[in-house]
Write a protein that holds these residues in place. Structure first.
Motif, PDB file in Angstrom:
ATOM      1  N   PRO A  23      17.878 -27.450 -34.251  1.00  0.00           N
ATOM      2  CA  PRO A  23      19.245 -26.920 -34.411  1.00  0.00           C
ATOM      3  C   PRO A  23      19.613 -26.005 -33.261  1.00  0.00           C
ATOM      4  CG  PRO A  23      17.725 -25.822 -35.914  1.00  0.00           C
ATOM      5  CD  PRO A  23      16.961 -26.951 -35.286  1.00  0.00           C
ATOM      6  N   GLY A  24      20.910 -25.875 -33.040  1.00  0.00           N
ATOM      7  CA  GLY A  24      21.350 -25.000 -31.960  1.00  0.00           C
ATOM      8  C   GLY A  24      22.835 -25.139 -31.686  1.00  0.00           C
ATOM      9  N   VAL A  25      23.244 -24.599 -30.545  1.00  0.00           N
ATOM     10  CA  VAL A  25      24.648 -24.583 -30.118  1.00  0.00           C
ATOM     11  C   VAL A  25      24.753 -25.282 -28.771  1.00  0.00           C
ATOM     12  CG1 VAL A  25      26.557 -23.105 -29.380  1.00  0.00           C
ATOM     13  CG2 VAL A  25      25.203 -22.479 -31.378  1.00  0.00           C
ATOM     14  N   TYR A  26      25.771 -26.117 -28.610  1.00  0.00           N
ATOM     15  CA  TYR A  26      25.994 -26.793 -27.331  1.00  0.00           C
ATOM     16  C   TYR A  26      27.341 -26.352 -26.753  1.00  0.00           C
ATOM     17  CZ  TYR A  26      28.690 -29.888 -30.394  1.00  0.00           C
ATOM     18  OH  TYR A  26      29.571 -30.385 -31.316  1.00  0.00           O
ATOM     19  N   ARG A  27      27.382 -26.237 -25.423  1.00  0.00           N
ATOM     20  CA  ARG A  27      28.585 -25.833 -24.696  1.00  0.00           C
ATOM     21  C   ARG A  27      28.915 -26.910 -23.670  1.00  0.00           C
ATOM     22  NH1 ARG A  27      25.196 -21.878 -25.321  1.00  0.00           N
ATOM     23  NH2 ARG A  27      24.285 -22.028 -23.247  1.00  0.00           N
ATOM     24  N   MET A  28      30.099 -27.505 -23.776  1.00  0.00           N
ATOM     25  CA  MET A  28      30.530 -28.543 -22.842  1.00  0.00           C
ATOM     26  C   MET A  28      31.316 -27.898 -21.704  1.00  0.00           C
ATOM     27  SD  MET A  28      31.694 -31.459 -25.567  1.00  0.00           S
ATOM     28  CE  MET A  28      30.479 -32.377 -26.518  1.00  0.00           C
ATOM     29  N   LEU A  29      30.960 -28.230 -20.453  1.00  0.00           N
ATOM     30  CA  LEU A  29      31.585 -27.632 -19.279  1.00  0.00           C
ATOM     31  C   LEU A  29      32.277 -28.699 -18.451  1.00  0.00           C
ATOM     32  CD1 LEU A  29      28.844 -25.949 -20.007  1.00  0.00           C
ATOM     33  CD2 LEU A  29      29.269 -24.830 -17.831  1.00  0.00           C
ATOM     34  N   ASP A  30      33.357 -28.297 -17.761  1.00  0.00           N
ATOM     35  CA  ASP A  30      34.047 -29.229 -16.864  1.00  0.00           C
ATOM     36  C   ASP A  30      33.463 -29.115 -15.461  1.00  0.00           C
ATOM     37  OD1 ASP A  30      35.102 -26.912 -15.760  1.00  0.00           O
ATOM     38  OD2 ASP A  30      37.125 -27.237 -16.541  1.00  0.00           O
ATOM     39  N   VAL A  31      34.067 -29.825 -14.499  1.00  0.00           N
ATOM     40  CA  VAL A  31      33.530 -29.887 -13.145  1.00  0.00           C
ATOM     41  C   VAL A  31      33.571 -28.527 -12.453  1.00  0.00           C
ATOM     42  CG1 VAL A  31      35.737 -30.478 -12.066  1.00  0.00           C
ATOM     43  CG2 VAL A  31      33.581 -31.284 -11.035  1.00  0.00           C
ATOM     44  N   ALA A  32      34.471 -27.622 -12.924  1.00  0.00           N
ATOM     45  CA  ALA A  32      34.554 -26.284 -12.328  1.00  0.00           C
ATOM     46  C   ALA A  32      33.621 -25.297 -13.011  1.00  0.00           C
ATOM     47  CB  ALA A  32      35.995 -25.772 -12.407  1.00  0.00           C
ATOM     48  N   GLY A  33      32.897 -25.751 -14.036  1.00  0.00           N
ATOM     49  CA  GLY A  33      31.990 -24.866 -14.749  1.00  0.00           C
ATOM     50  C   GLY A  33      32.632 -24.098 -15.880  1.00  0.00           C
ATOM     51  N   ASP A  34      33.889 -24.394 -16.187  1.00  0.00           N
ATOM     52  CA  ASP A  34      34.578 -23.710 -17.281  1.00  0.00           C
ATOM     53  C   ASP A  34      34.221 -24.369 -18.611  1.00  0.00           C
ATOM     54  OD1 ASP A  34      35.869 -21.997 -15.507  1.00  0.00           O
ATOM     55  OD2 ASP A  34      37.487 -23.438 -15.168  1.00  0.00           O
ATOM     56  N   ILE A  35      34.158 -23.545 -19.639  1.00  0.00           N
ATOM     57  CA  ILE A  35      33.809 -24.035 -20.971  1.00  0.00           C
ATOM     58  C   ILE A  35      34.966 -24.846 -21.552  1.00  0.00           C
ATOM     59  CG2 ILE A  35      33.195 -23.390 -23.330  1.00  0.00           C
ATOM     60  CD1 ILE A  35      30.969 -22.822 -21.466  1.00  0.00           C
ATOM     61  N   LEU A  36      34.662 -26.052 -22.031  1.00  0.00           N
ATOM     62  CA  LEU A  36      35.657 -26.899 -22.697  1.00  0.00           C
ATOM     63  C   LEU A  36      35.571 -26.779 -24.208  1.00  0.00           C
ATOM     64  CD1 LEU A  36      35.193 -30.193 -20.631  1.00  0.00           C
ATOM     65  CD2 LEU A  36      37.136 -28.624 -20.494  1.00  0.00           C
ATOM     66  N   TYR A  37      34.346 -26.791 -24.726  1.00  0.00           N
ATOM     67  CA  TYR A  37      34.178 -26.834 -26.181  1.00  0.00           C
ATOM     68  C   TYR A  37      32.817 -26.260 -26.548  1.00  0.00           C
ATOM     69  CZ  TYR A  37      33.971 -28.732 -30.945  1.00  0.00           C
ATOM     70  OH  TYR A  37      33.877 -28.868 -32.308  1.00  0.00           O
ATOM     71  N   VAL A  38      32.773 -25.553 -27.663  1.00  0.00           N
ATOM     72  CA  VAL A  38      31.520 -25.014 -28.200  1.00  0.00           C
ATOM     73  C   VAL A  38      31.323 -25.584 -29.595  1.00  0.00           C
ATOM     74  CG1 VAL A  38      30.295 -22.950 -28.969  1.00  0.00           C
ATOM     75  CG2 VAL A  38      31.652 -22.882 -26.870  1.00  0.00           C
ATOM     76  N   GLY A  39      30.131 -26.102 -29.870  1.00  0.00           N
ATOM     77  CA  GLY A  39      29.840 -26.652 -31.192  1.00  0.00           C
ATOM     78  C   GLY A  39      28.432 -26.311 -31.626  1.00  0.00           C
ATOM     79  N   LYS A  40      28.169 -26.476 -32.911  1.00  0.00           N
ATOM     80  CA  LYS A  40      26.838 -26.216 -33.455  1.00  0.00           C
ATOM     81  C   LYS A  40      26.309 -27.500 -34.066  1.00  0.00           C
ATOM     82  CE  LYS A  40      28.218 -25.796 -38.031  1.00  0.00           C
ATOM     83  NZ  LYS A  40      29.310 -26.696 -37.806  1.00  0.00           N
ATOM     84  N   ALA A  41      24.991 -27.571 -34.250  1.00  0.00           N
ATOM     85  CA  ALA A  41      24.391 -28.802 -34.760  1.00  0.00           C
ATOM     86  C   ALA A  41      23.096 -28.499 -35.485  1.00  0.00           C
ATOM     87  CB  ALA A  41      24.126 -29.778 -33.615  1.00  0.00           C
ATOM     88  N   ARG A  42      22.845 -29.261 -36.535  1.00  0.00           N
ATOM     89  CA  ARG A  42      21.545 -29.214 -37.208  1.00  0.00           C
ATOM     90  C   ARG A  42      20.506 -29.918 -36.348  1.00  0.00           C
ATOM     91  NH1 ARG A  42      21.751 -31.760 -42.956  1.00  0.00           N
ATOM     92  NH2 ARG A  42      23.101 -29.930 -43.203  1.00  0.00           N
ATOM     93  N   ASN A  43      20.945 -31.000 -35.673  1.00  0.00           N
ATOM     94  CA  ASN A  43      20.098 -31.757 -34.764  1.00  0.00           C
ATOM     95  C   ASN A  43      20.895 -31.954 -33.476  1.00  0.00           C
ATOM     96  OD1 ASN A  43      19.002 -34.084 -33.327  1.00  0.00           O
ATOM     97  ND2 ASN A  43      17.773 -34.504 -35.148  1.00  0.00           N
ATOM     98  N   LEU A  44      20.526 -31.222 -32.431  1.00  0.00           N
ATOM     99  CA  LEU A  44      21.315 -31.224 -31.201  1.00  0.00           C
ATOM    100  C   LEU A  44      21.417 -32.622 -30.592  1.00  0.00           C
ATOM    101  CD1 LEU A  44      20.140 -27.900 -29.527  1.00  0.00           C
ATOM    102  CD2 LEU A  44      22.505 -28.509 -30.084  1.00  0.00           C
ATOM    103  N   LYS A  45      20.337 -33.347 -30.576  1.00  0.00           N
ATOM    104  CA  LYS A  45      20.348 -34.663 -29.943  1.00  0.00           C
ATOM    105  C   LYS A  45      21.283 -35.614 -30.677  1.00  0.00           C
ATOM    106  CE  LYS A  45      17.303 -38.144 -27.943  1.00  0.00           C
ATOM    107  NZ  LYS A  45      15.906 -38.462 -27.601  1.00  0.00           N
ATOM    108  N   ASN A  46      21.196 -35.643 -31.998  1.00  0.00           N
ATOM    109  CA  ASN A  46      22.060 -36.536 -32.769  1.00  0.00           C
ATOM    110  C   ASN A  46      23.525 -36.156 -32.631  1.00  0.00           C
ATOM    111  OD1 ASN A  46      19.803 -37.889 -33.620  1.00  0.00           O
ATOM    112  ND2 ASN A  46      19.759 -36.982 -35.662  1.00  0.00           N
ATOM    113  N   ARG A  47      23.805 -34.855 -32.681  1.00  0.00           N
ATOM    114  CA  ARG A  47      25.207 -34.419 -32.631  1.00  0.00           C
ATOM    115  C   ARG A  47      25.829 -34.692 -31.268  1.00  0.00           C
ATOM    116  NH1 ARG A  47      29.551 -34.606 -33.262  1.00  0.00           N
ATOM    117  NH2 ARG A  47      31.100 -33.039 -33.835  1.00  0.00           N
ATOM    118  N   VAL A  48      25.149 -34.332 -30.201  1.00  0.00           N
ATOM    119  CA  VAL A  48      25.700 -34.534 -28.858  1.00  0.00           C
ATOM    120  C   VAL A  48      25.803 -36.026 -28.563  1.00  0.00           C
ATOM    121  CG1 VAL A  48      25.361 -34.099 -26.403  1.00  0.00           C
ATOM    122  CG2 VAL A  48      24.882 -32.291 -28.057  1.00  0.00           C
TER     123      VAL A  48
END
Length: 615
Positions: A23-48
């Protein structure tokens, strides 16, 4: 329309091959390094991994994925920890694709100071951990706090001045003269009697009114037995005032602390209403209009809202024992665990309630609907949307009159067309019109649209009637082409025509707009005020068309199917119903069977059969 930025290259397969399943938190970044979206997951691999599947993604989610240049993760020990971290990151980073709660102001409280002899009751914004006194609340607004302080001053005459003013008094102030304070500053009241008033004020704020009443009745009786009649009279007056306040309470319950949260959305806008109940008393409501960009249903939106509302860092909001919600939440159990951990006690999140709590929930839903209606109709909202619409369509000025048309029918029957009108103040309902469509092949929406537009704008072409500045057609290029043909045949060239086509998912925010002048199709950002206005106009045309269709259908149903058939009067209708037992059986009958009814010849039987079968 904004041009698409260059799609970043992100090798998701290589990334996913090494991603953990913890489990954990994932942060999606754009080409400039800015945060696009933050999400949480019970299983990071499955969720992403779910973001990169070949099908089943909404258009908004695909737009998010197309901008991903990198993904960062933080592993946690549990999904509950991941939820808490997710909300803190959303609070601090404010990613554009997460639901964002803009109102971060702390709730107001009533603060009971820690003065040794004569505490005060005052207004406080937020709940300071360093303050040694006691906080009561939260209240939905500063007005609610001041109203409660006013009641407390009348009932218990507790001082509300600050300590510096209190410590420097040598004689009573005006509050004592108007019987709203017992002048503890010059010790006109003993510390013991004042502490009794403080205890009663705290009990009142906790909703323990019956216990206060018992205390005051006992004190009045004791004072009377001790022949202290003036003191007994003061207790009597307090009892009467308390009873009067109880009568004015609009909503009372058996007790308990709860927040009742209801969500509704329309025309691209989400409204959330929170009703605050403390000690069984409804203290008031607050409403929010969170911004969101991803395509989510009501349950997902409300889950995201509650996470930010209670768990996002420095919000300083009290978490009650119960949170009642208007829609089922996909992660209600997880949210309850996270809130319980944050509050240090058990917190329940549920929507299946009965009795008084069901009435609270219904009240919250009604408040959410009415608040959203008022918001959409407010002049500020309408004007802001009008400006955005002018800029989007590159109009010379804000349109003073806009019209929108829609068609409604049931399998081609009872076809009607609606025309709704908006001006600079929003819906102009006095100019709404319903057109009954006649002589058009059943189900021919193009023919129905041609008829209503011809009837409406023939007068405009002749210089009669009100001329719109902009016309919307609920439909795609086919409907718009019909409208363009009608305008060309009538010689109307200066009224812009815009088609509003639903997207593949037919959900709000996915619409495609079509300009009849350029034949250009384009989409608008889901959070655009201009799109919200167009959605509002389109939805109103759809609603009004359905209302008109139902009225026409119901009117026809109320009228006997046999009425209007030449040669079938009241007596023959009665004989037919009596013989067959009902209109359904008459429909099933053959011409020969109908002719067996007394007074019905073969010729009339054929006419009845033809009328009942639309021949």
């Amino acid at each position: 329309m904004p041009t698409k930025s260059e799609t970043p290259v992100f090798d998701h397969k290589a990334y996913l091959s090494r991603l953990t399943e913890r489990p954990g938190v994932y942060r999606m970044l754009d080409v400039a390094g800015d945060i696009l979206y933050v999400g949480k997951a019970r299983n990071l691999k499955n969720r992403v991994s779910s973001y990169f599947r070949q099908s089943g993604l909404s258009i908004k989610t695909r737009a998010l994925v197309s901008r991903i240049a990198d993904i960062e993760v933080t592993v946690t020990n549990s999904e509950t920890e991941a939820l808490l971290l997710e909300q803190n990151l959303i609070k601090s980073l404010r990613p554009p694709y997460n639901i964002l709660l803009r109102d971060d102001k702390s709730y107001p409280y009533i603060y009971l100071s820690s003065h040794e002899k004569y505490p005060s009751l005052t207004f406080r914004r937020g709940r300071s951990k360093r303050a040694k006194g006691q906080f009561f609340g939260p209240f939905p607004s500063s007005a609610a706090v001041r109203e409660s302080l006013n009641i407390l001053q009348k009932l218990f005459k507790i001082r509300q001045c600050d300590n510096s003013y209190f410590n420097n008094r040598t004689r009573p102030c005006l509050q004592y003269q108007i019987k709203r304070c017992t002048a503890p500053c010059v010790e006109y009241i003993s510390p013991e009697e004042y502490q009794r008033d403080i205890r009663h004020a705290a009990m009142f704020l906790e909703g323990r009114n019956p216990a206060i009443m018992d205390d005051l009745l006992a004190a009045m009786k004791a004072a009377a037995e001790a022949l202290e009649f003036e003191k007994a009279a003061r207790y009597r007056d307090q009892i009467n005032n308390l009873r009067h306040v109880q009568e004015q309470q609009s909503i009372e319950a058996a007790g308990g602390d709860a927040d009742i949260v209801a969500l509704t959305q329309d025309a691209g806008v989400v409204c959330v209403v929170v009703i605050i109940v403390r000690g069984g008393r409804v203290l008031g409501t607050r409403h929010y209009f969170p911004r969101y960009s991803l395509e989510q249903d009501d349950g997902e939106l409300l889950s995201a809202f509650l996470g930010q509302y209670y768990l996002a860092g420095d919000a300083q909001r009290e978490i009650p024992h119960d949170i009642l919600v208007s829609v089922a939440l996909p992660e209600a159990e997880l949210l309850s665990q996270a809130l319980s951990q944050a509050a240090g006690r058990e917190v329940s999140v549920r929507g299946n309630v009965r009795g008084e709590r069901r009435r609270w929930l219904d009240l919250a839903k009604t408040n959410a609907q009415q608040t959203l209606i008022s918001h959409l109709a407010s002049k500020e909202t309408v004007y802001r949307r009008m400006l955005a619409l002018r800029d989007l369509l590159e109009l010379e000025q804000i349109p003073q009159r806009m019209e929108c048309f829609d068609i409604s029918h049931s399998h081609g029957e009872n076809t009607v067309a609606s025309c709704v009108v908006f001006d600079e103040n929003g819906p102009l309902k006095s100019d709404y019109r319903i057109y009954n469509i006649e002589g058009v092949t059943a189900g021919d929406d193009y023919g129905a649209m041609r008829q209503v537009l011809t009837r409406r704008y023939r007068k405009v072409a002749q210089g009669e009637g009100k001329r719109p500045d902009l016309v919307f057609i609920d439909g795609g290029k086919g409907q718009l082409n019909v409208a363009r043909e009608v305008f060309e045949s009538l010689g109307i060239q200066d009224i812009p025509l815009i088609g509003v086509a639903k997207g593949v998912t037919r959900k709000a925010g996915m619409e495609t707009l079509v300009d009849a002048l350029t034949d250009e199709s384009f989409r608008v950002a889901p959070d655009s005020p201009a799109l919200h206005l167009i959605q509002h106009i389109r939805d109103e045309a759809h609603r009004f068309a359905i209302t008109g269709h139902r009225q026409r259908r119901d009117k026809k149903r109320r009228q006997s199917t046999l009425e209007g058939i030449e040669g079938v009067g009241p007596r023959k209708r009665r004989d037919l119903i009596h013989y067959f037992g009902g209109i359904q059986e008459i429909r099933k009958a053959s011409i020969e069977e109908i002719a067996k009814v007394k007074g019905i010849g073969s010729g009339l039987a054929e006419a009845i059969y033809a009328a009942l079968h639309n021949e």
